[in-house]
Design a protein around this motif. Structure first.
Motif, PDB file in Angstrom:
ATOM      1  N   ASP A  70       7.916 -32.693  -6.282  1.00  0.00           N
ATOM      2  CA  ASP A  70       7.751 -31.637  -5.289  1.00  0.00           C
ATOM      3  C   ASP A  70       8.601 -32.013  -4.078  1.00  0.00           C
ATOM      4  OD1 ASP A  70       7.019 -29.780  -3.426  1.00  0.00           O
ATOM      5  OD2 ASP A  70       4.865 -30.126  -3.576  1.00  0.00           O
ATOM      6  N   LYS A  72       8.937 -30.746  -1.374  1.00  0.00           N
ATOM      7  CA  LYS A  72       8.304 -30.515  -0.069  1.00  0.00           C
ATOM      8  C   LYS A  72       7.403 -31.670   0.365  1.00  0.00           C
ATOM      9  CE  LYS A  72       8.506 -25.475  -0.336  1.00  0.00           C
ATOM     10  NZ  LYS A  72       9.674 -25.457   0.568  1.00  0.00           N
ATOM     11  N   THR A  73       7.060 -32.532  -0.588  1.00  0.00           N
ATOM     12  CA  THR A  73       6.160 -33.645  -0.242  1.00  0.00           C
ATOM     13  C   THR A  73       6.767 -35.015  -0.540  1.00  0.00           C
ATOM     14  OG1 THR A  73       5.101 -33.557  -2.431  1.00  0.00           O
ATOM     15  CG2 THR A  73       4.128 -32.222  -0.669  1.00  0.00           C
ATOM     16  N   SER A  96      18.992 -29.404  -0.815  1.00  0.00           N
ATOM     17  CA  SER A  96      18.392 -28.561  -1.854  1.00  0.00           C
ATOM     18  C   SER A  96      18.758 -29.105  -3.221  1.00  0.00           C
ATOM     19  CB  SER A  96      18.880 -27.113  -1.721  1.00  0.00           C
ATOM     20  OG  SER A  96      20.275 -27.028  -1.967  1.00  0.00           O
ATOM     21  N   ARG A 115      15.433 -25.421  -5.071  1.00  0.00           N
ATOM     22  CA  ARG A 115      14.319 -25.984  -4.306  1.00  0.00           C
ATOM     23  C   ARG A 115      14.863 -26.597  -3.027  1.00  0.00           C
ATOM     24  NH1 ARG A 115      12.586 -30.184  -8.411  1.00  0.00           N
ATOM     25  NH2 ARG A 115      14.711 -29.840  -9.136  1.00  0.00           N
ATOM     26  N   ASN A 116      14.431 -26.094  -1.900  1.00  0.00           N
ATOM     27  CA  ASN A 116      14.908 -26.574  -0.609  1.00  0.00           C
ATOM     28  C   ASN A 116      13.960 -27.633  -0.050  1.00  0.00           C
ATOM     29  OD1 ASN A 116      17.250 -24.748  -0.119  1.00  0.00           O
ATOM     30  ND2 ASN A 116      15.665 -23.178  -0.283  1.00  0.00           N
ATOM     31  N   PHE A 117      14.527 -28.736   0.403  1.00  0.00           N
ATOM     32  CA  PHE A 117      13.731 -29.743   1.080  1.00  0.00           C
ATOM     33  C   PHE A 117      13.263 -29.191   2.427  1.00  0.00           C
ATOM     34  CE2 PHE A 117      16.070 -32.199  -1.972  1.00  0.00           C
ATOM     35  CZ  PHE A 117      15.233 -33.241  -2.306  1.00  0.00           C
ATOM     36  N   PRO A 118      12.119 -29.664   2.932  1.00  0.00           N
ATOM     37  CA  PRO A 118      11.654 -29.203   4.246  1.00  0.00           C
ATOM     38  C   PRO A 118      12.733 -29.460   5.298  1.00  0.00           C
ATOM     39  CG  PRO A 118       9.961 -30.492   3.148  1.00  0.00           C
ATOM     40  CD  PRO A 118      11.203 -30.647   2.347  1.00  0.00           C
ATOM     41  N   THR A 121      12.082 -31.893   8.408  1.00  0.00           N
ATOM     42  CA  THR A 121      12.039 -33.301   8.002  1.00  0.00           C
ATOM     43  C   THR A 121      13.432 -33.803   7.637  1.00  0.00           C
ATOM     44  OG1 THR A 121       9.815 -32.953   7.129  1.00  0.00           O
ATOM     45  CG2 THR A 121      10.967 -34.949   6.433  1.00  0.00           C
TER      46      THR A 121
END
Length: 433
Positions: A70, A72-73, A96, A115-118, A121
């Motif tokens: 994931d 995002k985490t 991403s 999928r994009n990283f936050p 952060t």
């Protein structure tokens, strides 16, 4: 290497993975030589495998599908770059993962969910690297400008945190440069941005055959804009050997890029990486590939083995002479109308006939060969000699006139732009003079 390792230390547990080994693995020799194979992304699965092995509970399953993390985490790894990395290396970063396009020559087409990283952060991590002295960043995102809101924010961040020597490399979707993105691109200082723009083919029929969606007129408009209205260094790509594209078609696309004056044109030979969907054309177009890395095409219905060998030489010499930026004035003698492609191909054939090699040709040797070739095709000695000397002095203003040019030019001083010393050398050569 694996055979030797296992013979010497049979107790060592060997784990393999990565894109090249994740597909068509059943028939591959490496499966017989390793203990475990992780297919796909490995951050989560490799950790779990190591944990189980070290705890004395190794899994019985030798081949496992990697668990996608994931983004995002997951913890970002950028603090693992040490001071030596920051001082001497280009730092690879990603904002991403995935690619929404289906180009059949590319393994990224198998992972179509982006999928994009936050972003907050990610930018905090970039700020930390800049504060530690990092100046060269290469984004490995397959489509940096896919989402303009994200890409403009990243560009604005780097502009706001600009330091002398900052250099950014992005891989761009060639037909997507909206006004909002352009406004940020135009603000960057000279020598600070490089765009890798994959054209691959201008032939619309071939592009459709390999499921590549692109708008050629829009691409040309964007490239012209980037060359005329920005200081972006453009690295463009063409692929030799795509199903249905012959040499004349490739030549037209190549000439189109030359006419746009892009700084670099990488001419790559088609590769069929294991798992790449380009395999669907193998029978219809007679596509024969090398079974060994990098799995380049050896021949097809349009290209003989000998033709592709010529193109490998062409690509190597083109990189040494044009892409290197060392021969910006004198290159015009090798790109005579009506076709820059066929003109340079003639030179490439002649140069190989003289040198019988593609590597270990010094800069001075190339100068001498270009001077010799221009005479061979009836060019003016004094003019090519002057251009060659001026090219050499752009790189080193203290350059003395080479012996073979002395009858035709007078020695003089040329001044480089000292303000560009912070720009990477290859890109700087295209800017001097």
């Amino acid at each position: 290497v694996l055979r030797i390792l296992k013979a010497v230390r049979p107790d060592i547990q060997v784990v393999l993975g990565g894109p090249e080994l994740s597909y068509e693995w059943q028939e591959r020799e490496h499966l017989r030589l390793c203990d475990y194979l992780i297919r796909g992304e490995g951050e989560v699965s490799f950790y779990k495998l190591c944990r189980d092995i070290l705890s004395g509970h190794p899994p019985s399953q030798r081949v496992m599908l990697g668990e996608a993390p994931d983004v995002k985490t997951m913890n970002m790894p950028y603090d693992l770059y040490d001071d030596t990395d920051i001082a001497h290396r280009v730092l690879y970063v990603e904002a991403s993962r995935g690619c929404p396009f289906r180009c059949q020559f590319c393994l990224s087409s198998l992972d179509q969910k982006v999928r994009n990283f936050p972003l907050d952060t990610f930018l905090e991590q970039m700020k930390s690297l800049i504060d530690r002295g990092a100046r060269q960043f290469k984004f490995v995102d397959r489509t940096f400008n896919l989402a303009p809101k994200i890409s403009t924010r990243i560009l604005s961040f780097f502009l706001e945190n600009y330091r002398e020597g900052l250099f950014l490399h992005f891989e761009m979707v060639p037909d997507r440069f909206p006004v909002a993105l352009r406004e940020w691109i135009e603000r960057f200082p000279e020598g600070s941005i490089q765009f890798e723009v994959g054209i691959q083919t201008w032939n619309e029929e071939v592009a459709a055959r390999i499921s590549r969606r692109q708008k050629n007129e829009k691409i040309e408009e964007n490239l012209r804009y980037l060359r005329n209205d920005t200081t972006v260094h453009l690295h463009t790509d063409l692929i030799v050997g795509l199903p249905g594209e012959d040499m004349d078609s490739l030549a037209k696309g190549f000439d189109r890029l030359v006419a746009l004056s892009v700084q670099e044109i990488q001419v790559g030979i088609l590769k069929r990486l294991p798992g790449a969907p380009i395999a669907v054309h193998t029978q219809e177009w007679g596509m024969i590939y090398s079974p060994k890395p990098p799995y380049e095409i050896l021949r097809n219905r349009q290209w003989s083995f000998g033709d592709l060998a010529r193109m490998r030489r062409f690509a190597r010499y083109w990189d040494l002479i044009y892409n290197s930026g060392r021969f910006r004035k004198s290159i015009s003698f090798l790109l005579a109308p009506p076709s820059a492609f066929y003109s340079f191909l003639d030179f490439s054939d002649w140069l190989y006939d003289k040198e019988q090699r593609m590597h270990s040709i010094s800069y001075m040797r190339l100068m001498e060969r270009i001077f010799e070739y221009v005479q061979h095709i009836g060019g003016a000695k004094r003019r090519i000699a002057q251009d060659l000397y001026e090219d050499s002095c752009r790189l080193d203003e203290r350059r003395r006139v080479p012996k073979f040019l002395r009858p035709y030019v007078e020695e003089k001083q040329f001044i480089k732009k000292s303000s560009l010393e912070h720009v990477p050398e290859r890109q700087r050569r295209h800017m001097l003079g």
